[in-house]
Design a protein around this motif. Structure first.
Motif, short mmCIF file in Angstrom:
data_model
loop_
_atom_site.label_atom_id
_atom_site.label_comp_id
_atom_site.label_asym_id
_atom_site.label_seq_id
_atom_site.Cartn_x
_atom_site.Cartn_y
_atom_site.Cartn_z
N THR A 182 0.83 -1.21 0.00
CA THR A 182 0.00 0.00 0.00
C THR A 182 0.86 1.26 0.00
N GLY A 183 1.98 1.20 0.71
CA GLY A 183 2.85 2.38 0.74
C GLY A 183 3.24 2.80 -0.66
N PHE A 238 -5.98 2.26 -6.40
CA PHE A 238 -4.60 1.77 -6.47
C PHE A 238 -4.07 1.31 -5.13
N ALA A 239 -4.60 1.87 -4.05
CA ALA A 239 -4.17 1.45 -2.70
C ALA A 239 -5.28 1.74 -1.70
N GLN A 240 -5.56 0.76 -0.85
CA GLN A 240 -6.54 0.95 0.21
C GLN A 240 -5.89 0.61 1.55
N TYR A 251 -14.51 -4.42 -4.76
CA TYR A 251 -13.67 -3.77 -5.74
C TYR A 251 -12.29 -4.39 -5.78
N GLN A 252 -11.73 -4.44 -6.98
CA GLN A 252 -10.37 -4.95 -7.09
C GLN A 252 -9.40 -3.80 -6.89
N CYS A 253 -8.36 -4.09 -6.12
CA CYS A 253 -7.35 -3.08 -5.83
C CYS A 253 -6.04 -3.83 -5.61
N PRO A 254 -4.98 -3.40 -6.29
CA PRO A 254 -3.73 -4.17 -6.23
C PRO A 254 -3.05 -4.13 -4.87
N ASN A 255 -3.27 -3.04 -4.12
CA ASN A 255 -2.58 -2.89 -2.83
C ASN A 255 -3.58 -2.60 -1.73
N VAL A 269 2.83 14.83 8.37
CA VAL A 269 4.05 14.88 7.55
C VAL A 269 4.42 13.46 7.13
N GLU A 270 4.57 13.28 5.82
CA GLU A 270 4.90 11.96 5.31
C GLU A 270 6.29 11.95 4.70
N GLY A 271 6.93 10.80 4.74
CA GLY A 271 8.25 10.69 4.12
C GLY A 271 8.60 9.23 3.84
N GLU A 272 9.35 9.01 2.77
CA GLU A 272 9.84 7.67 2.48
C GLU A 272 11.36 7.72 2.47
N TYR A 273 11.99 6.75 3.12
CA TYR A 273 13.43 6.73 3.28
C TYR A 273 13.97 5.38 2.84
#
Lengths: 742, 742
Positions: free
Chosen positions: A155-156, A292-294, A324-328, B166-170
């Motif tokens: 999902t991320g 795309f993500a839930q 519903y279809q959702c990949p993530n 606040v979001e972030g990817e590392y």
């Protein structure tokens, strides 16, 4: 077909119609005592002392306490945490403390007035939030009855790749089952030591299992008999274990038959209700509307004891993504302990809660993207081959699109939406009008390996007199079990429906075909009976070529077949199809054998002065595989819809300090015929290869679909997005104020 | 104090200095074969056929394959999934397939050139993302080695109540341990059937345990001896089980001693490295900077086999929130299977990965709120009484604020930040300058009940000749174990440090004091030795009043005490303090007995032309409870810092098709003395009541803190927020281009 697909008369219809059907309170039991229950007045604490008013004539009373239980003091369900009678610790208001039996009902109730209980009170935990915050530790170390994590894809990463992220929080309240007949049982001990419990219930074998630890004895010395039952809706799935144990305890102590019948007030105050829930959605969606993500977070209020919370949570989690279809997908669900009375089973079993959020959230996504929610649904809806959140591949019988298209077309959804917009433009109107849509799915039967563990057994017996009897513990509770099962058997044997006999179950006489819950009876038990009927048919055919078409012929065949014995029976046991694979630990795989689908269009109007909501028109299409008895199926759909309209618009359980404040029909408002709109129902039949004649489940499905459609229609009518039920006039007007304030 | 807190000379210093210390390759073993390994050239597939060039003189070679293993073919660690030698299935490039032994090292290597392996190749899974997407199923049904969920409070509610989210990817890369001495062992079988393995290792008893299933025999018939070891950093925690098994297999098959010594290239290609990781943060924060909700998602690339991934993930997850109090936290972590070589232990063990994300994310939060990141940290930092994400109450020895304040003050953080801003204003400068800060915590010892399961045993023996010997399996690998343990004993006995004797461990002679990992040796083993020393002291005192101050006196006492026996020994076993409570299933409670803390200020400059980063000044303050040997502790801190600067700026493991492309020091660049800046180190000593003389752990802590400080300084210097390591010139210049492009 002669019997299946035909709306034959209800088996039990005539006797109900003529008033000769006997409900538990109609039975006259000589020498019977009437049992009543002393209940806790506090939600959390300990019992210090119980004082009996010396001026009251206690000698005519039988008093039973926890100490009188010959076996172990727990009500058997999933965990063993709930006592039959409180010993010291009190975990919810209305918790049973002791029982009084007296020959005169009124005197028994009077006796309760002459007992004083001294408590040491503790701070109660009355909300999910306080439970999570561990204000008090009520269950294990963290108050969590059950935690479920479903993960599919990433999902991320899905969020990062999405054009929009839409968040929403949704809240759904408790709800009372409000069956016509309250909970009630009678119990006595036979001279041979057999404990008999008779009464209003959904699952005789659950009660049977529950009595063993309380009153240790050989299994055949416990006999549970269902009497004509005035509705259940889940409310008689687990509670009969409790009230049955109470009646049995008084009966054993007094040596006399004991009746325990709740009045409406006590039934509402003390028995289980629907789980309140808080559901959060965070959805990543592409500009074109592709999900795309839930990320979905579910919290349910389980109340004071585990009861069925783990499985209610499970169904809620599995249905939380919507059809519903959702990949993530990531679904994180937990059921919390509080000091409210235990929540329990109620038609839909967790799914109406999470599907309300899933479907209304689709409206929010559509609004955010500025696209039509119908188009959004069409783009993402389950199709054959789609993969669910648990990784289940939908191999067959996927009616999602069909029900949606049929409902939309039949209701003239698009046109009516336009007309409403027109209507609302005119400022001189006294009402707003709106049209809302929703589409849902519902798994049939127990989750994953649940049916394997049940190992249900059911079948037929042919008596030497040529009677064909259904041998199953499945209960008729108004939904049409008896007629539907009889029709499946009649069709398979090719004999008239009237030939098939079916009685209310008695554990001393019928095998355990599993509980009458989870939309499983038709699909699971029906299949067993179909197999049994085929075996019977073959047996007779081998004997004399064909299956007889006359009673006389059948009697002759029966006598030969029985040869000497009173009857010959054919019992089948459930076998799990190999292709159904489920990993309980990881929550991966085939959560259910198959799903039913429903879509609904609701058109309503809201009075601009009173904010009352009136449903003007309601159209639904539902794919249940095959309607064994179309009229009964439509009855299920209309009944479920009415009940769900109450959930959506009227029913407002008010708890204060853990006690329901409106525990009577004068202020707990359920829909009447006047509140029930004209309904146009269309059955879509996408047969399921493993259901009898293609049938899936219909019991719960109709409850899932109305509430989100109603909320969507309110949104359409007023522009007010209200994520909480019920949509009372007060709530809508408050939202309106906030809107205009902005 | 006489011995503790004194920077006494390293026990093993002189012999290393004079070059007489014997590393495994220095041992001359008569008749010894040299062992080499044939490794897979593909990352995923199956072995179809192995062809030996007939022209090669195979008769002088000993060839060992999986089939030659007398016991079971797995390398014992946590799971039993990794074979000692591949049979058919290949899960990563460089996976061992067969072994060749030959008296001449060069010939052994030549032999490998004359073997052809035919493979059936499968699509490899080379990224965490592909593994999550289940491109191929490598492990169980979902490729997940281990999944961890830590929940505190109610993050959903917390987010809703926050002013900012606040979001972030590392992303953090793999890293090579780059110890001076490569992996190497020797093995042989004694005439009495004892299997002896000698070599470079951190955990002799791990190797001991691993040999049993491979070569079934009684425990006392397996003897593991550590030789002088040139560094480990985790890289010799698990791999000696593998190489030890290989050498033993060849030795048993050939009946001769076998030496296996990797060269640098093979060591880099084949042995375990640091887990690459992707960490996502979603943080709800109040306008005033108060952290209110943290949602953290961690994914680690575990490589082809489980090895130590579950515990690396565990430490990573427990440290993921940073040293900050937050009422609502959810940490969801998983370690994925891929077709890369197995990741394994490396100094910090998961914490440097997640702490880099946690600390750099604080900079992002500060920037979003427009406040100073120092103020943000001060507001949220752990204090005594704070509750961690797992619900652990920090009862004592919480030096977080002290280390932060000391580092900031000593580095003149605020002033230097201002000066840099001035500097950067001048456009004619050839460099940007920036100052960055970070603060971290690190748990000492094994997680939760880990130490209970280890049940470490260590102690002292006093020989009749009056020698005091340390009896422990803890290894000296350059970090100073021998000196530090000897100092604790000397201090407790009140005798000169020189009197304490300690040798490299031999499982035939010393008890199992647990592995030399996880910053546990000083705190856990040190405490056992302190207790043993007290018992010895009392025993001698009871015998003759006081503990002798002279060698002669000690010898007399020893002879009495030993009475006849060659020596008397005092062994202590680990006892878990009652107040340490840990629920492994729910991940709740006291994750570690205590934590160490470190803060660092890094000042750097970036060349505007080449984008090279030069660290100008580096200041750190670290709370390790008590420095038993200050010079050794500073050595640990400086060494760990240098290694972490490599991680932050230089070290760039490049995998292609699962094979490391830069597996030599010519293009895998680690810091040299020239890359190492002047370091100013301050020791803060907040004693831990259960550590010897208050000591906690120092082994890993210094590695956690530099990388985020460097990234913060780059952010400060350039305004470029770069959430990925290493910060190579290429990466910074790319970020600059993207910035100016915008």
């Amino acid at each position: 077909m002669l019997a299946v697909g035909v709306s034959s008369r209800r088996k039990e219809g005539p006797e109900k119609l003529c008033g000769v059907a006997k409900y538990i309170d109609d039975y006259h039991l000589p020498g019977c005592l009437f049992g009543v229950t002393l209940r806790s007045s506090i939600p959390h604490g300990t019992i210090k002392n119980i004082r009996f008013d010396p001026k009251f004539p206690w000698d005519d009373c039988v008093i039973a306490r926890a100490a009188d239980i010959p076996g172990q003091n727990y009500v058997d369900l999933i965990e063993h945490d709930q006592p039959l009678l409180a010993e010291e610790r009190i975990l919810h208001a209305m918790e049973p403390i002791l029982l009084i039996g007296h020959p005169v009902r009124a005197t028994a109730y009077q006796a309760l007035e002459h007992i004083e209980v001294d408590y040491q009170e503790s701070e109660p935990v009355l909300s999910m939030e306080d439970s999570i915050a561990l204000r008090q530790v009520l269950y294990r170390s963290d108050n969590v009855f059950k935690r479920i994590l479903i993960e599919k894809g990433d999902t991320g990463a899905g969020m990062a790749k999405s054009d929009f992220i839409v968040e929403g929080e949704y809240r759904v309240p408790s709800q009372e089952q409000a069956y016509i007949e309250n909970n009630g049982v009678a119990a006595w001990e036979e001279d041979d030591g057999t404990l008999v419990i008779m009464g209003s219930m959904q699952c005789p074998y659950y009660v049977h299992k529950a009595m063993k630890p309380l009153f240790p004895r050989r299994e055949e010395k416990i006999r549970i008999i269902q009497t004509t039952t005035g509705g259940g809706f889940g409310g008689k799935e687990e509670y009969p274990n409790m009230i049955g144990g109470h009646a049995a305890l008084l009966a054993i102590k007094s040596g006399r038959p004991v009746k325990m019948i709740y009045d409406r007030h006590e039934d509402m105050l003390a028995t289980t209700k629907r789980h309140p829930a808080r559901i959060r959605h965070r959805t990543g969606v592409r500009r074109d509307g592709t999900l795309f993500a839930q990320e979905i977070e579910i919290v349910m209020d389980g109340g004071a004891y585990v009861t069925l919370s783990p499985v209610v949570l499970s169904r809620g989690a599995i249905h939380a993504s919507g059809p519903y279809q959702c990949p993530n997908v990531r679904i994180l669900a937990k059921s919390m302990a509080t000091n409210n009375p235990p929540s329990g089973a109620f038609r839909g079993f967790g799914a109406p809660q999470t599907l309300f959020a899933a479907e209304l959230h689709m409206e929010k996504i559509a609004a955010t993207l500025g696209i039509d929610s119908l188009a959004l649904r069409r783009r993402n809806l389950f199709r054959q081959g789609s993969v669910t959140a648990t990784g289940q591949v939908l191999r067959e019988s996927v009616g999602a699109s069909e029900v949606l298209e049929r409902a939309v077309q039949r209701a003239k959804y698009v046109e009516r939406r336009k007309e409403c917009k027109q209507w609302n433009r005119r400022k001189d109107r006294t009402s707003w009008r709106g049209v809302g849509l929703s589409v849902v799915f519902h798994g049939a039967g127990f989750t994953g390996a649940g049916e394997v563990h049940l190992a249900s057994r059911a079948g037929l017996s042919l008596t030497r007199e040529g009677e064909i009897r259904v041998e199953a513990a499945s209960t008729e509770i108004g939904q049409g079990t008896s007629s539907m099962l009889a029709q499946i058997v009649a069709e398979t044997l090719g004999v008239p429906y009237q030939w098939i006999q079916i009685d209310t179950p008695d554990t001393a006489r019928v095998p355990n075909s599993g509980p009458t819950v989870a939309s499983r009876t038709c699909m699971v038990v029906g299949s067993l009976l179909q197999r049994a009927a085929l075996r019977l048919k073959t047996a007779v055919a081998e004997l004399q070529g064909t299956f007889p078409h006359t009673r006389a012929g059948l009697r002759t065949a029966a006598r030969k077949l029985a040869n000497g014995k009173p009857a010959v029976s054919f019992i089948e046991e459930y076998r799990q199809p190999d292709e159904i694979q489920w990993d309980e630990e990881k929550y991966k795989g085939d959560a259910y054998g198959v799903y039913s689908y429903a879509a609904m269009v609701v058109e309503l109007e809201i009075n601009k002065l009173t904010y009352e909501v009136r449903i003007r028109r309601l159209t639904t299409a539902q794919d249940i595989g095959k309607a064994i008895n179309p009229v009964l199926v439509e009855g299920q759909i209309m009944g479920g819809t009415a009940q769900a309209l109450g959930y959506a618009l009227l029913e407002n359980v008010i708890f204060q300090n853990g006690v329901m404040q409106n525990a009577q029909f004068t202020n707990y408002i359920i829909p009447t015929t006047l509140d029930t709109p004209p309904m146009s129902v269309e059955l879509v039949e996408k047969p399921y290869s493993r259901g009898p004649f293609g049938a899936k489940g219909v019991g719960e499905l109709p409850f899932d679909v109305p509430a989100p459609a109603v909320a969507a229609a309110v949104f359409h009518a007023t522009g007010l997005f209200i994520p909480e039920l019920p949509l009372l006039p007060e709530r809508i007007s408050r939202a309106k104020r906030d809107q205009t304030a902005r």
